[in-house]
Write a protein that holds these residues in place. Structure first.
Motif, PDB file in Angstrom:
ATOM      1  N   PRO A  12       0.813  -1.216   0.000  1.00  0.00           N
ATOM      2  CA  PRO A  12       0.000   0.000   0.000  1.00  0.00           C
ATOM      3  C   PRO A  12       0.849   1.270   0.000  1.00  0.00           C
ATOM      4  O   PRO A  12       0.347   2.353  -0.182  1.00  0.00           O
ATOM      5  N   HIS A  13       2.135   1.111   0.221  1.00  0.00           N
ATOM      6  CA  HIS A  13       3.045   2.258   0.258  1.00  0.00           C
ATOM      7  C   HIS A  13       4.136   2.040  -0.791  1.00  0.00           C
ATOM      8  O   HIS A  13       5.256   1.689  -0.469  1.00  0.00           O
ATOM      9  N   PRO A  14       3.830   2.234  -2.071  1.00  0.00           N
ATOM     10  CA  PRO A  14       4.783   1.897  -3.115  1.00  0.00           C
ATOM     11  C   PRO A  14       6.069   2.717  -3.085  1.00  0.00           C
ATOM     12  O   PRO A  14       7.076   2.278  -3.571  1.00  0.00           O
ATOM     13  N   ALA A  15       6.036   3.875  -2.547  1.00  0.00           N
ATOM     14  CA  ALA A  15       7.258   4.681  -2.469  1.00  0.00           C
ATOM     15  C   ALA A  15       8.050   4.225  -1.255  1.00  0.00           C
ATOM     16  O   ALA A  15       7.666   4.449  -0.126  1.00  0.00           O
ATOM     17  N   HIS A  16       9.134   3.528  -1.490  1.00  0.00           N
ATOM     18  CA  HIS A  16       9.939   2.972  -0.398  1.00  0.00           C
ATOM     19  C   HIS A  16      10.906   4.028   0.086  1.00  0.00           C
ATOM     20  O   HIS A  16      12.045   4.103  -0.357  1.00  0.00           O
ATOM     21  N   SER A  17      10.433   4.833   1.030  1.00  0.00           N
ATOM     22  CA  SER A  17      11.253   5.933   1.522  1.00  0.00           C
ATOM     23  C   SER A  17      12.461   5.441   2.305  1.00  0.00           C
ATOM     24  O   SER A  17      13.405   6.170   2.483  1.00  0.00           O
ATOM     25  N   HIS A  18      12.421   4.179   2.787  1.00  0.00           N
ATOM     26  CA  HIS A  18      13.567   3.697   3.549  1.00  0.00           C
ATOM     27  C   HIS A  18      14.814   3.602   2.682  1.00  0.00           C
ATOM     28  O   HIS A  18      15.917   3.532   3.181  1.00  0.00           O
ATOM     29  N   GLY A  42      -3.409  12.934   9.566  1.00  0.00           N
ATOM     30  CA  GLY A  42      -3.773  14.173   8.890  1.00  0.00           C
ATOM     31  C   GLY A  42      -3.908  13.950   7.391  1.00  0.00           C
ATOM     32  O   GLY A  42      -3.486  12.926   6.859  1.00  0.00           O
ATOM     33  N   PRO A  43      -4.484  14.902   6.689  1.00  0.00           N
ATOM     34  CA  PRO A  43      -4.722  14.736   5.255  1.00  0.00           C
ATOM     35  C   PRO A  43      -3.441  14.502   4.457  1.00  0.00           C
ATOM     36  O   PRO A  43      -3.434  13.716   3.520  1.00  0.00           O
ATOM     37  N   LEU A  44      -2.358  15.149   4.830  1.00  0.00           N
ATOM     38  CA  LEU A  44      -1.107  14.952   4.115  1.00  0.00           C
ATOM     39  C   LEU A  44      -0.576  13.540   4.336  1.00  0.00           C
ATOM     40  O   LEU A  44      -0.106  12.894   3.400  1.00  0.00           O
ATOM     41  N   LEU A  45      -0.699  13.039   5.554  1.00  0.00           N
ATOM     42  CA  LEU A  45      -0.238  11.684   5.855  1.00  0.00           C
ATOM     43  C   LEU A  45      -1.093  10.640   5.141  1.00  0.00           C
ATOM     44  O   LEU A  45      -0.594   9.613   4.701  1.00  0.00           O
ATOM     45  N   ARG A  52       7.488  10.197   7.886  1.00  0.00           N
ATOM     46  CA  ARG A  52       8.744  10.937   7.724  1.00  0.00           C
ATOM     47  C   ARG A  52       8.660  11.909   6.554  1.00  0.00           C
ATOM     48  O   ARG A  52       9.093  13.054   6.652  1.00  0.00           O
ATOM     49  N   ILE A  53       8.092  11.448   5.454  1.00  0.00           N
ATOM     50  CA  ILE A  53       7.995  12.296   4.266  1.00  0.00           C
ATOM     51  C   ILE A  53       6.979  13.413   4.506  1.00  0.00           C
ATOM     52  O   ILE A  53       7.215  14.569   4.131  1.00  0.00           O
ATOM     53  N   ALA A  54       5.841  13.098   5.144  1.00  0.00           N
ATOM     54  CA  ALA A  54       4.848  14.133   5.466  1.00  0.00           C
ATOM     55  C   ALA A  54       5.459  15.166   6.403  1.00  0.00           C
ATOM     56  O   ALA A  54       5.271  16.370   6.223  1.00  0.00           O
ATOM     57  N   VAL A  58       5.898  19.170   5.469  1.00  0.00           N
ATOM     58  CA  VAL A  58       5.413  20.273   6.302  1.00  0.00           C
ATOM     59  C   VAL A  58       6.604  21.050   6.861  1.00  0.00           C
ATOM     60  O   VAL A  58       6.586  22.284   6.901  1.00  0.00           O
ATOM     61  N   GLY A  59       7.647  20.341   7.259  1.00  0.00           N
ATOM     62  CA  GLY A  59       8.842  21.015   7.759  1.00  0.00           C
ATOM     63  C   GLY A  59       9.492  21.883   6.699  1.00  0.00           C
ATOM     64  O   GLY A  59       9.979  22.975   6.994  1.00  0.00           O
TER      65      GLY A  59
END
Length: 183
Positions: A12-18, A42-45, A52-54, A58-59
């Motif tokens: 469900p999370h195809p972007a492997h940020s790790h 939140g909506p961004l998450l 981490r990416i969200a 925002v950061g």
């Protein structure tokens, strides 16, 4: 002939940020709120599926807004006060940035409920650590390295970003097990 085993479920999370952020530096990504936080993502998450990416998105927005505050206050208050006016600039920019960041993180990333004042105080404590680092490094870079205040602040932002990630993730919006069960 035996039936074929079920196909593995799609990630469900195809972007492997790790691959970009090693887990030994940053904790494993999750759409679940960390540190006992409660409330829906939140909506961004919900859109990004990786806290981490969200948080970084925002950061990044908050960093640009905060840097904008710093420039605005430096070009007005800082210059009007003369030598060391950049420290007044830093204090004013800090207040405006913390209030903006608190609203952005609370609304778009963590979505906790209740305890607004407590959360804001914890949030500010994390930023006070960053501010302390900033107050120590900014004069060093301006007075001894002869960098202009705006260039010095741009360098310091990298350090304070890491401080805020770890502080907010584990402290700012934390809920106890009792509060999590009651919510």
């Amino acid at each position: 002939m035996s039936p074929e085993p079920p196909a593995p479920e799609a990630d469900p999370h195809p972007a492997h940020s790790h691959e970009l952020l090693p887990d030994d530096i940053l904790p494993e990504a999750s759409a679940e709120p960390p540190a006992g936080m409660t409330g829906p993502p939140g909506p961004l998450l919900r859109l990004i599926h990786d806290q981490r990416i969200a948080f970084l998105a925002v950061g990044g927005i908050n960093t640009l807004v905060g840097f904008g505050w710093f420039v605005l206050f430096e070009l007005t208050i800082g210059r009007a006060l003369g030598d060391f006016g950049y420290l007044a600039t830093l204090a004013c920019a800090h207040i405006a940035s913390v209030l903006c960041a608190f609203v952005l993180y609370r609304r778009f990333v963590f979505r906790v409920r209740g305890h607004v004042v407590r959360d804001l105080l914890r949030f500010e404590l994390v930023y006070l650590v960053s501010l302390g680092i900033n107050f120590a490094l900014l004069p060093l870079l301006v007075e001894f390295a002869n960098l202009p205040p705006i260039a010095a602040q741009a360098l310091i932002v990298t350090v304070t970003t890491l401080v805020s990630w770890f502080g907010h993730r584990g402290f700012s919006f934390r809920r106890s097990a009792h509060e999590k069960d009651a919510g």
